[in-house]
Design a protein around this motif. Structure first.
Motif, PDB file in Angstrom:
ATOM      1  N   LEU A  65      26.741  79.652  14.448  1.00  0.00           N
ATOM      2  CA  LEU A  65      25.573  80.513  14.609  1.00  0.00           C
ATOM      3  C   LEU A  65      25.132  81.097  13.268  1.00  0.00           C
ATOM      4  O   LEU A  65      25.962  81.393  12.395  1.00  0.00           O
ATOM      5  CB  LEU A  65      25.868  81.658  15.578  1.00  0.00           C
ATOM      6  CG  LEU A  65      26.164  81.284  17.032  1.00  0.00           C
ATOM      7  CD1 LEU A  65      26.478  82.539  17.845  1.00  0.00           C
ATOM      8  CD2 LEU A  65      24.989  80.527  17.649  1.00  0.00           C
ATOM      9  N   ASP A  80      21.325  78.374  16.662  1.00  0.00           N
ATOM     10  CA  ASP A  80      22.405  77.401  16.833  1.00  0.00           C
ATOM     11  C   ASP A  80      22.164  76.241  15.878  1.00  0.00           C
ATOM     12  O   ASP A  80      21.145  75.545  15.960  1.00  0.00           O
ATOM     13  CB  ASP A  80      22.425  76.913  18.284  1.00  0.00           C
ATOM     14  CG  ASP A  80      23.532  75.899  18.530  1.00  0.00           C
ATOM     15  OD1 ASP A  80      24.462  75.842  17.698  1.00  0.00           O
ATOM     16  OD2 ASP A  80      23.461  75.164  19.534  1.00  0.00           O
ATOM     17  N   MET A 137      19.059  80.653  20.088  1.00  0.00           N
ATOM     18  CA  MET A 137      19.906  80.883  21.253  1.00  0.00           C
ATOM     19  C   MET A 137      19.725  82.305  21.756  1.00  0.00           C
ATOM     20  O   MET A 137      19.534  83.228  20.955  1.00  0.00           O
ATOM     21  CB  MET A 137      21.381  80.661  20.889  1.00  0.00           C
ATOM     22  CG  MET A 137      21.699  79.257  20.413  1.00  0.00           C
ATOM     23  SD  MET A 137      21.678  78.047  21.758  1.00  0.00           S
ATOM     24  CE  MET A 137      23.106  78.583  22.695  1.00  0.00           C
ATOM     25  N   GLU A 176      31.142  85.949  13.984  1.00  0.00           N
ATOM     26  CA  GLU A 176      31.116  85.191  15.231  1.00  0.00           C
ATOM     27  C   GLU A 176      32.450  85.247  15.966  1.00  0.00           C
ATOM     28  O   GLU A 176      32.486  85.271  17.215  1.00  0.00           O
ATOM     29  CB  GLU A 176      30.731  83.733  14.931  1.00  0.00           C
ATOM     30  CG  GLU A 176      30.433  82.911  16.166  1.00  0.00           C
ATOM     31  CD  GLU A 176      29.890  81.539  15.824  1.00  0.00           C
ATOM     32  OE1 GLU A 176      29.850  80.688  16.738  1.00  0.00           O
ATOM     33  OE2 GLU A 176      29.520  81.323  14.659  1.00  0.00           O
ATOM     34  N   GLY A 219      32.559  88.320  17.839  1.00  0.00           N
ATOM     35  CA  GLY A 219      31.460  88.403  18.800  1.00  0.00           C
ATOM     36  C   GLY A 219      30.500  89.543  18.515  1.00  0.00           C
ATOM     37  O   GLY A 219      29.927  90.100  19.462  1.00  0.00           O
ATOM     38  N   TRP A 275      25.857  94.943  17.460  1.00  0.00           N
ATOM     39  CA  TRP A 275      25.432  94.249  18.674  1.00  0.00           C
ATOM     40  C   TRP A 275      26.529  93.310  19.178  1.00  0.00           C
ATOM     41  O   TRP A 275      27.263  92.721  18.396  1.00  0.00           O
ATOM     42  CB  TRP A 275      24.182  93.416  18.402  1.00  0.00           C
ATOM     43  CG  TRP A 275      23.049  94.138  17.729  1.00  0.00           C
ATOM     44  CD1 TRP A 275      22.880  94.334  16.398  1.00  0.00           C
ATOM     45  CD2 TRP A 275      21.937  94.740  18.375  1.00  0.00           C
ATOM     46  NE1 TRP A 275      21.727  95.030  16.162  1.00  0.00           N
ATOM     47  CE2 TRP A 275      21.119  95.291  17.354  1.00  0.00           C
ATOM     48  CE3 TRP A 275      21.529  94.887  19.705  1.00  0.00           C
ATOM     49  CZ2 TRP A 275      19.930  95.958  17.631  1.00  0.00           C
ATOM     50  CZ3 TRP A 275      20.353  95.552  19.980  1.00  0.00           C
ATOM     51  CH2 TRP A 275      19.554  96.082  18.959  1.00  0.00           C
ATOM     52  N   ASN A 276      26.572  93.165  20.508  1.00  0.00           N
ATOM     53  CA  ASN A 276      27.385  92.132  21.127  1.00  0.00           C
ATOM     54  C   ASN A 276      26.530  90.872  21.208  1.00  0.00           C
ATOM     55  O   ASN A 276      25.477  90.877  21.850  1.00  0.00           O
ATOM     56  CB  ASN A 276      27.823  92.562  22.535  1.00  0.00           C
ATOM     57  CG  ASN A 276      28.783  91.576  23.169  1.00  0.00           C
ATOM     58  OD1 ASN A 276      28.478  90.395  23.322  1.00  0.00           O
ATOM     59  ND2 ASN A 276      29.954  92.059  23.562  1.00  0.00           N
ATOM     60  N   ILE A 277      26.968  89.797  20.546  1.00  0.00           N
ATOM     61  CA  ILE A 277      26.124  88.612  20.447  1.00  0.00           C
ATOM     62  C   ILE A 277      26.081  87.822  21.758  1.00  0.00           C
ATOM     63  O   ILE A 277      25.264  86.893  21.880  1.00  0.00           O
ATOM     64  CB  ILE A 277      26.593  87.699  19.308  1.00  0.00           C
ATOM     65  CG1 ILE A 277      28.016  87.182  19.558  1.00  0.00           C
ATOM     66  CG2 ILE A 277      26.494  88.420  17.971  1.00  0.00           C
ATOM     67  CD1 ILE A 277      28.488  86.172  18.519  1.00  0.00           C
ATOM     68  N   TYR A 278      26.914  88.162  22.702  1.00  0.00           N
ATOM     69  CA  TYR A 278      26.914  87.442  23.986  1.00  0.00           C
ATOM     70  C   TYR A 278      26.066  88.161  25.037  1.00  0.00           C
ATOM     71  O   TYR A 278      25.299  87.525  25.769  1.00  0.00           O
ATOM     72  CB  TYR A 278      28.341  87.267  24.494  1.00  0.00           C
ATOM     73  CG  TYR A 278      29.220  86.531  23.493  1.00  0.00           C
ATOM     74  CD1 TYR A 278      28.984  85.194  23.187  1.00  0.00           C
ATOM     75  CD2 TYR A 278      30.287  87.174  22.868  1.00  0.00           C
ATOM     76  CE1 TYR A 278      29.783  84.522  22.269  1.00  0.00           C
ATOM     77  CE2 TYR A 278      31.098  86.502  21.950  1.00  0.00           C
ATOM     78  CZ  TYR A 278      30.827  85.178  21.652  1.00  0.00           C
ATOM     79  OH  TYR A 278      31.615  84.514  20.738  1.00  0.00           O
ATOM     80  N   SER A 279      26.195  89.486  25.114  1.00  0.00           N
ATOM     81  CA  SER A 279      25.424  90.245  26.090  1.00  0.00           C
ATOM     82  C   SER A 279      24.101  90.757  25.527  1.00  0.00           C
ATOM     83  O   SER A 279      23.187  91.070  26.296  1.00  0.00           O
ATOM     84  CB  SER A 279      26.242  91.435  26.600  1.00  0.00           C
ATOM     85  OG  SER A 279      26.494  92.367  25.548  1.00  0.00           O
ATOM     86  N   GLY A 280      24.009  90.888  24.206  1.00  0.00           N
ATOM     87  CA  GLY A 280      22.798  91.420  23.590  1.00  0.00           C
ATOM     88  C   GLY A 280      22.744  92.934  23.573  1.00  0.00           C
ATOM     89  O   GLY A 280      21.726  93.506  23.152  1.00  0.00           O
TER      90      GLY A 280
END
Length: 537
Positions: free
Chosen positions: A265, A279, A286, A304, A307, A321-326
């Motif tokens: 990423l 990506d 993404m 990454e 996260g 920021w949480n890169i999975y939940s935003g």
């Protein structure tokens, strides 16, 4: 026919390149019996007072121009009478150190005295005229007289100096890098200064040594009066192999910034106040889209594996920021001007801002642990182990202790704002808008500059990997230097349009860069081996 000579006269009005005053038509008398590529022309100017003659060199076969400029009086060229030798320009030039012509080349005393116009001219003008010749003609000129031989020698010396300067310019522009073995890797001995208990260097008397290695001629020269130790470090020719470029995004955006820390990423921020994740494998954006800042994004740090991504904005805040939940996990406030730079280490991170402050933060608690101060805008800050290094608009670099906030040393040497830096346990490199990357020691209180790497334009991004300096320049090129010898090993042309390499991130065998006038994001995949044992390049 000319009296007593037997050579035909060519009567034409000509433009003499050495004078600016127009005069009546001149008579040219060609003498083909002189040097192979030169001839002496006798010029006769008919004036009310009589006829005046002089000789000056002209290329064989060359046709005189159609106009002539000549001084109203030719006393400066020829003088007759008993005082002619004393007052002639040739005599005055000889008094100034210019070699006079041998007597064998001068005319008999019972005829009109002929003058060598090249000798009558100022030396710099004579050298300019001779400098227009090719090498063979210049060698022939050296046989005319001792004066001409001296002028020809000086012209050759000037040509040699110009050649060296031209080669240096081409080298700085990256047109002729020295070349390197792309898979070279070796463990080498590196000199470092010894320190006393107070952390100061130990000075010794200088000793004149014999022959020195290339490393000793460069890095070792900075330690000539210091007591030193030797350590073993690994050096590799990183990013010196073949490579290709993939353009991930080519939309025009002058305010775009990126960060890449390995993985798949790339974090992208811009003036739209949002953080995007790109990506690289699929070359597409993404989800999620990270939104919440009230101003344009100025700095990013993507981790990454953890996260998370840190973003700094002109709204004076730093967000995690949480890169999975935003989701925005934490917000860090404390700066009172735009945050310009970020760096992350373990569970802490550092930030620098236009308020001249560097802050050390705890990622877990969200609290500011230490505040370190500059007198001007902080453009770059890095953290490694217990050391924090920051560079400011005044060209100063400060090394701090992250635990106590103590200023260890201030490094002075740059003539412009420090925009980038990189360091490890032993060495530090800093880049500036003055076009230089300077090398320093991280040990103790040593403040001496060890080495310098010159660039044709501003240095905007920098990495220090395996004793190699990787620099991004405003001329659109990335250069790899050998830190020990100063040699340029490789030049990567990221943008053929010549736009600046405003930022790059190095991880693994990839360089992710923003380059060009439209701030395109390019991925350069460069392969290099890590276990080859070869002789030094």
């Amino acid at each position: 026919m000319a009296a007593g000579r037997g050579f035909p006269l060519c009567r034409k009005e000509v433009l003499c390149p050495w004078h600016e005053v127009f005069c009546p038509p001149l008579v040219w008398d060609r003498h083909p019996h002189t040097l192979p590529c030169w001839s002496l022309l006798t010029v006769s100017s008919h004036q009310s007072s009589g006829t005046c003659k002089t000789k000056f060199p002209c290329l064989l076969g060359a046709q005189p121009p159609a106009m002539c400029s000549w001084p109203k009086t030719t006393d400066c060229l020829t003088q007759e009478g008993p005082d002619a030798e004393e007052n002639s320009p040739i005599t005055s030039l000889a008094d100034q150190g210019v070699t006079v012509a041998p007597a064998s080349l001068q005319s008999p005393s019972n005829v009109n005295q002929s003058k060598d116009l090249i000798r009558c001219l100022p030396p710099h003008l004579s050298m300019y005229i001779l400098g227009l010749l090719d090498q063979k003609s210049l060698d022939a000129c050296a046989a005319v007289s001792r004066c001409w031989a001296f002028l020809a020698k000086e012209v050759k010396r000037e040509h040699a100096c110009q050649s060296v300067i031209q080669k240096k310019i081409l080298y700085l522009q990256g047109l002729c890098p020295r070349g390197a073995v792309s898979n070279y890797a070796e463990t080498v001995n590196v000199t470092i200064p010894q320190l006393n208990k107070e952390g100061d260097v130990i000075r010794v008397k200088c000793h004149k040594g014999g022959s020195k290695t290339e490393e000793e001629h460069n890095l070792q020269a900075a330690y000539h009066d210091l007591k030193t130790d030797t350590i073993q470090l690994e050096e590799r020719n990183v990013f010196c192999g073949s490579y290709n470029i993939r353009v991930l995004m080519d939309q025009s955006d002058k305010s775009r910034i990126i960060h890449y820390n390995g993985g798949n990423l790339v974090a992208i921020g811009s003036a739209d106040r949002k953080v995007r994740l790109l990506d690289m494998s699929g070359m597409k954006e993404m989800p999620p889209l990270l939104s919440g800042h009230a101003g344009s994004i100025q700095a990013l740090f993507l981790h990454e594996k953890k996260g998370l991504v840190l973003s700094a904005s002109v709204d004076l805040s730093i967000r995690c920021w949480n890169i999975y939940s935003g989701a925005c996990v934490k917000t860090f406030n404390g700066h009172w001007a735009t945050v310009t730079c970020l760096d992350f280490h373990d569970e802490q991170f550092v930030s620098g801002a236009r308020d001249g402050m560097v802050k050390v933060w705890s990622l877990e608690s969200g609290k500011c642990l230490k505040t370190l101060k500059h007198d001007s805008t902080v453009w770059v800050v890095k953290m490694h182990g217990r050391r924090v290094v920051s560079g400011c608009d005044r060209g100063l670099v400060k090394v701090w202790c992250a635990d106590t906030g103590t200023l260890i040393k201030t490094l002075e040497g740059h003539q412009g704002p420090v925009k980038c830096l990189s360091f490890d346990q032993w060495h530090l490199v800093t880049g500036s808008t003055d076009g230089y990357v300077l090398g320093w020691s991280m040990l103790g209180n040593m403040k001496r500059c060890l080495t310098a790497f010159c660039h044709p334009k501003e240095v905007l991004s920098l990495e220090f990997l395996c004793l190699r300096v990787v620099s991004g320049c405003a001329d659109g090129k990335i250069r790899i230097f050998n830190y020990l010898t100063g040699t340029c090993l490789k030049v990567l042309t990221v943008n053929s349009g010549g736009g600046p390499v405003s930022f790059f991130c190095a991880a693994g065998n990839r360089l992710v860069t923003t380059a060009g006038w439209v701030s395109r994001i390019c991925v350069s995949a460069l392969g290099f081996r890590t276990a080859q044992k070869q002789t030094a390049p």
